[in-house]
Enzyme design. Sequence first.
Site, short mmCIF file in Angstrom:
data_model
loop_
_atom_site.label_atom_id
_atom_site.label_comp_id
_atom_site.label_asym_id
_atom_site.label_seq_id
_atom_site.Cartn_x
_atom_site.Cartn_y
_atom_site.Cartn_z
N LYS A 269 4.08 -3.76 -0.65
CA LYS A 269 4.08 -5.08 0.11
C LYS A 269 5.41 -5.10 1.07
O LYS A 269 6.37 -4.66 0.76
CB LYS A 269 4.05 -6.34 -0.58
N ARG B 186 -2.07 -5.31 -10.10
CA ARG B 186 -2.76 -4.44 -8.98
C ARG B 186 -2.07 -3.70 -8.23
O ARG B 186 -1.08 -4.04 -7.49
CB ARG B 186 -3.31 -5.77 -8.25
#
Length: 282
Positions: free
Chosen positions: A227, A261
């Site tokens: 991210k 995740r």
Amino acid sequence: MEAITRTVLDCGGKLLDLSSPQVMGILNITPDSFSDGGDCFFPEAAIARARTMVEEGAAIIDVGGESSRPGAVDVGVAEELRRVIPVIEALARELPVPISLDSTKPEVMRAAAHAGAGLINDILALQRHGALSAVAQTSLPVCLVHMQGNPQTMQVHPRYDDVVEDIHRFFAARILACEAAGISRERLIIDPGFGFGKSVVDNLRLLKALGRFCDLGLPVLVGLSRKSFLGKLANRAVSERLVSGLTAAVLAVLNGARIIRTHDVAETVEALQVVEYVQCQG
Ligand code: PT1
């Protein structure tokens, strides 16, 4: 931190043991996802990738047909169904692990449950019209993710009074809404939603205070890998964020996360194994 009394989730008949932290492997069936867009757009490639992730130690495979990265555009119901349902059907039949659906659309949730999905992962935390009842009609666990705004605009001006307490209050309210709709607490997983309408500092505060969410008594899931907030910390492009992602995953587990995740399954499984070896010493 309140102990999680229940450590095994029944994912439509396949069991997910959360007595140790588990890895959820990401399978994007999209032409445009932020780090792997297009790699698995064809069902054969997607199924091969899922097999590999299970061999690498993934305990869940999360199948998504709509990108939710900052700036991503909507996909229609028909296109999303066309992308994910055949893959979920094949994987649910073939693989020993539960298959999760990453979607916000009640129609897709219903179809995925019929196709054998074992878990629903919703970045809108079942706030779309009809989503609560769609999930209530299945017996599947559901992951409620916090997002401020929507993927198109969420990174424009994230605003919180107190990011940790605001999101804690959001979950308390969503848990009540789920229970009122007939989805029992035992089926719920919560995820503070890293990168979903959060500044770099918001993400860091959430990671540091993850234990605050554990006191809701539900398993905590986090998605951190690749991210942009990690990229900003170390000035790294998407393909160069493995080290920051693993570091963040280890911190998350130390702070109480039970499911990570990630795109980087083998590396994350290895890192979490080291954490477990240390944690289980007397
Ligand atoms: C997540 C998650 C998800 N993330 C769950 N599901 C995405 N449960 C999709 C960036 O800043 O964290 N938890 N499904 C992907 N979303 C993003 C958000 C991808 C932000 C990239 C960014 O780069």
